[in-house]
Design a protein around this motif. Structure first.
Motif, short mmCIF file in Angstrom:
data_model
loop_
_atom_site.label_atom_id
_atom_site.label_comp_id
_atom_site.label_asym_id
_atom_site.label_seq_id
_atom_site.Cartn_x
_atom_site.Cartn_y
_atom_site.Cartn_z
N ALA A 1 0.85 -1.19 0.00
CA ALA A 1 0.00 0.00 0.00
C ALA A 1 0.88 1.24 0.00
O ALA A 1 0.87 2.06 0.91
CB ALA A 1 -0.92 -0.01 1.22
N PHE A 2 1.69 1.38 -1.08
CA PHE A 2 2.70 2.43 -1.15
C PHE A 2 2.11 3.81 -1.40
O PHE A 2 2.84 4.80 -1.42
CB PHE A 2 3.72 2.10 -2.24
CG PHE A 2 3.13 1.79 -3.58
CD1 PHE A 2 2.70 2.79 -4.43
CD2 PHE A 2 2.99 0.48 -4.00
CE1 PHE A 2 2.15 2.51 -5.66
CE2 PHE A 2 2.43 0.17 -5.23
CZ PHE A 2 2.01 1.19 -6.07
N GLY A 3 0.79 3.90 -1.62
CA GLY A 3 0.16 5.21 -1.79
C GLY A 3 0.28 6.07 -0.56
O GLY A 3 0.24 7.30 -0.65
N VAL A 4 0.42 5.45 0.61
CA VAL A 4 0.65 6.17 1.87
C VAL A 4 1.92 5.57 2.47
O VAL A 4 1.87 4.59 3.19
CB VAL A 4 -0.54 6.04 2.84
CG1 VAL A 4 -0.29 6.87 4.09
CG2 VAL A 4 -1.83 6.48 2.17
N ASP A 5 3.06 6.18 2.18
CA ASP A 5 4.34 5.61 2.56
C ASP A 5 4.76 6.12 3.94
O ASP A 5 5.73 6.86 4.08
CB ASP A 5 5.40 5.96 1.52
CG ASP A 5 6.69 5.19 1.73
OD1 ASP A 5 6.67 4.22 2.52
OD2 ASP A 5 7.71 5.55 1.12
N MET B 1 2.63 15.84 -4.20
CA MET B 1 1.40 16.30 -4.83
C MET B 1 0.18 15.64 -4.21
O MET B 1 0.21 14.50 -3.77
CB MET B 1 1.42 16.01 -6.34
CG MET B 1 2.51 16.70 -7.11
SD MET B 1 2.32 16.46 -8.89
CE MET B 1 3.76 17.33 -9.51
N LYS B 2 -0.91 16.40 -4.22
CA LYS B 2 -2.23 15.87 -3.91
C LYS B 2 -2.96 15.76 -5.25
O LYS B 2 -3.24 16.77 -5.89
CB LYS B 2 -2.98 16.80 -2.95
CG LYS B 2 -2.27 16.97 -1.60
CD LYS B 2 -3.09 17.87 -0.68
CE LYS B 2 -2.34 18.12 0.62
NZ LYS B 2 -2.19 16.87 1.40
N GLU B 3 -3.23 14.52 -5.65
CA GLU B 3 -3.67 14.26 -7.01
C GLU B 3 -5.18 14.10 -7.09
O GLU B 3 -5.78 13.32 -6.35
CB GLU B 3 -2.99 12.99 -7.54
CG GLU B 3 -3.25 12.71 -9.00
CD GLU B 3 -2.57 11.44 -9.47
OE1 GLU B 3 -2.21 11.36 -10.66
OE2 GLU B 3 -2.40 10.51 -8.65
N ARG B 4 -5.80 14.86 -8.00
CA ARG B 4 -7.24 14.75 -8.26
C ARG B 4 -7.44 14.56 -9.76
O ARG B 4 -6.72 15.14 -10.56
CB ARG B 4 -7.98 16.02 -7.84
CG ARG B 4 -8.07 16.22 -6.33
CD ARG B 4 -6.99 17.18 -5.85
NE ARG B 4 -7.16 17.49 -4.44
CZ ARG B 4 -6.59 16.83 -3.45
NH1 ARG B 4 -5.81 15.79 -3.71
NH2 ARG B 4 -6.80 17.17 -2.20
N GLY B 5 -8.42 13.75 -10.11
CA GLY B 5 -8.67 13.58 -11.53
C GLY B 5 -9.42 12.31 -11.83
O GLY B 5 -10.24 11.84 -11.02
N GLU C 1 -3.08 11.47 -1.95
CA GLU C 1 -2.76 12.59 -1.08
C GLU C 1 -1.26 12.73 -0.86
O GLU C 1 -0.81 13.71 -0.28
CB GLU C 1 -3.46 12.43 0.28
CG GLU C 1 -4.96 12.61 0.23
CD GLU C 1 -5.36 14.02 -0.16
OE1 GLU C 1 -5.13 14.95 0.64
OE2 GLU C 1 -5.86 14.20 -1.29
N ASN C 2 -0.48 11.76 -1.32
CA ASN C 2 0.96 11.73 -1.03
C ASN C 2 1.75 11.29 -2.25
O ASN C 2 2.64 10.46 -2.16
CB ASN C 2 1.25 10.78 0.14
CG ASN C 2 0.50 11.14 1.40
OD1 ASN C 2 0.92 11.97 2.18
ND2 ASN C 2 -0.65 10.49 1.61
N LEU C 3 1.44 11.84 -3.42
CA LEU C 3 2.11 11.43 -4.64
C LEU C 3 3.42 12.18 -4.80
O LEU C 3 3.44 13.41 -4.85
CB LEU C 3 1.21 11.69 -5.85
CG LEU C 3 1.79 11.34 -7.22
CD1 LEU C 3 2.01 9.84 -7.33
CD2 LEU C 3 0.89 11.84 -8.34
N ASP D 1 -6.12 7.04 5.16
CA ASP D 1 -6.67 7.99 4.21
C ASP D 1 -5.66 8.32 3.11
O ASP D 1 -4.55 8.75 3.39
CB ASP D 1 -7.07 9.27 4.96
CG ASP D 1 -7.63 10.33 4.03
OD1 ASP D 1 -7.99 9.97 2.90
OD2 ASP D 1 -7.70 11.50 4.44
N ASN D 2 -6.06 8.11 1.86
CA ASN D 2 -5.26 8.55 0.72
C ASN D 2 -6.14 9.16 -0.35
O ASN D 2 -5.76 9.23 -1.52
CB ASN D 2 -4.45 7.40 0.14
CG ASN D 2 -3.36 7.87 -0.81
OD1 ASN D 2 -2.76 8.91 -0.60
ND2 ASN D 2 -3.12 7.11 -1.87
N GLY D 3 -7.34 9.60 0.02
CA GLY D 3 -8.23 10.22 -0.95
C GLY D 3 -9.66 9.76 -0.80
O GLY D 3 -10.04 9.04 0.14
N ASP D 4 -10.49 10.19 -1.73
CA ASP D 4 -11.90 9.80 -1.84
C ASP D 4 -12.20 9.66 -3.31
O ASP D 4 -12.11 10.65 -4.06
CB ASP D 4 -12.82 10.87 -1.24
CG ASP D 4 -12.62 11.07 0.25
OD1 ASP D 4 -13.12 10.24 1.01
OD2 ASP D 4 -11.95 12.06 0.62
#
Length: 414
Positions: free
Chosen positions: A138-142, A277-281, A268-270, A238-241
């Motif tokens: 789960a490397f999206g939140v390191d 960066m906080k990534e939205r898209g 949220e932690n890119l 938490d890493n986004g919604d």
């Protein structure tokens, strides 16, 4: 949105999924995984018995206790994968070249919930050790949460799935940590034809999510997914919604098209281009599969378009993958993959990467698969993206513009 509000949101999604399933479910179309048998309970090969509860010759099936019903269909197993490749890349999974690696030592246990006979419960847990494990943590939140700290040099451990599932009729709900719907290739080695992976899969798609996902089989031709997750590649942190969903349609006896997407706060932690960066898209994927006798063609088209907290672009990629497979015999198959992956590096700079892979699947035993392959990668822009290893003849140690890689692995399932 705090965690309490998110759990309320998950509960609402689950309730909505059950309502949709009860309103639009079709009893005449049982699940493909659990076909109705006219001869009582039929063994499906996955450790469970499903189908009609009675037959003329054997009389009514004995009533089962709730506990016994929940244990029906429970399976466990795994596989070991050893692999070797001549060259590596930080952008396509295999990044420890010129050595034999234990890529995956995988164990799983679980039960697929089957709502054909009413409410049923299930779930699954997966654990993997090997050089691939760090690529599916789960490397999206390191921050050391969940499995991100389970490393041992180039090796590591990961728990890419841990979820519970409930099914009623043609609708099921999965809650927990699970693999993504997006794309065609997956992390689990036996489920891919090739040893190596595409740039699109590794660099433009999520691997796992944590949240809730509703699956509804509208009829024998249409399956719909919809759910909510805490961003991309996050554990229970938490890493986004974002929304995760899609639809799969069987168009003909030969062709199936699947569209999946994820939209919202993805990361949220890119860490990208030296920035946090906080990534939205949004991310969209179309997979069309056509099978005619021994031939199978798969076309995959992916589009990723995101912005950061400053409303400037974060990631902007476009990928097309063509796969062609042919069964030469019951235990021998040949395959081809050709990929074009376009990646935007800054405001005005896009780079193109091309890759061609030729490979075979050999099964000397039912539980053994050997996958040799040859792969060619081209990085021909004036400023290379860096997909290949450094050129030893370059005074600046710049990466090769093209590279030929031989790889082979063996998978033993148990």
């Amino acid at each position: 949105m705090n965690l309490i509000s998110r759990f309320f949101a998950i509960a609402c999604i689950c309730n909505a999924g059950l309502a949709v399933g009860q309103q639009f479910g079709h009893e005449e179309y049982p699940s493909e995984s659990y076909p109705i048998s006219g001869e009582g309970y039929e063994y499906q090969g996955d450790g469970g018995y499903y189908g009609d509860a009675s037959c003329e010759s054997c009389g009514p099936a004995p009533a089962k206790s709730c506990f016994a019903s929940c244990l029906d269909g429970f399976t466990y197993g795994g596989w070991a994968q050893l692999g070797y490749y001549t060259y590596g890349s930080p952008m396509r999974f295999n990044n420890h070249p010129d050595r034999v690696n234990l890529s995956q030592m995988w164990l799983f246990a679980g039960k697929q919930a089957n709502g054909a006979q009413g409410l049923d419960l299930g779930g699954r847990i997966d654990y993997v050790y090997g050089v691939d494990a760090q690529d599916t943590q789960a490397f999206g939140v390191d921050n050391g949460s969940w499995d991100t700290g389970w490393d041992n040099g180039i090796y590591g451990s990961a728990m890419p799935q841990l979820y519970g599932e409930a099914a009623y009729g043609n609708t099921s709900i999965k809650m927990g940590h699970f693999f993504t719907l997006i794309g065609y290739e997956v992390v689990s080695a036996p489920d891919n034809f090739f040893f190596s992976h595409s740039y699109t899969m590794v660099n433009s798609e999520p691997f796992t999510h944590t949240g809730a996902l509703v699956t509804h089989k509208a009829n024998e031709f249409v399956t719909v997914w919809g759910g909510y997750t805490l961003g991309w590649d996050s554990g229970y942190t938490d890493n986004g919604d974002n929304f995760l969903g899609g639809i799969s349609v069987v168009l003909t006896d030969y062709t199936t098209i699947t569209y999946t997407n994820t939209i919202g706060r993805l990361n949220e932690n890119l860490e990208l281009r030296g920035q946090d960066m906080k990534e939205r898209g949004q991310m969209h994927s179309i997979v069309a599969s056509t099978t005619v006798e021994n031939f199978n063609h798969v076309l995959q088209i992916d589009r990723l378009d995101t912005k950061n907290q400053f409303d400037t672009f974060a990631r902007d990629t476009f990928g097309i993958n063509n796969y062609l497979f042919y069964d030469l015999a019951d235990d021998v198959a040949a395959g081809l993959r050709f990929e074009w992956w376009n990646n935007r590096r800054d405001t005005n700079d896009h780079t193109d990467v091309y890759a061609l892979t030729l490979g075979m699947n050999l099964k000397p035993k039912e539980f053994i698969t050997v996958r040799p392959e040859v792969r060619w990668d081209w990085d021909v822009d004036a400023v290379p993206l860096g997909i290949n290893e450094p050129n030893p003849n370059s005074p600046t140690n710049s990466p090769r513009s093209n590279q030929t890689t031989f790889g082979i692995d063996a998978i033993v399932t148990f």
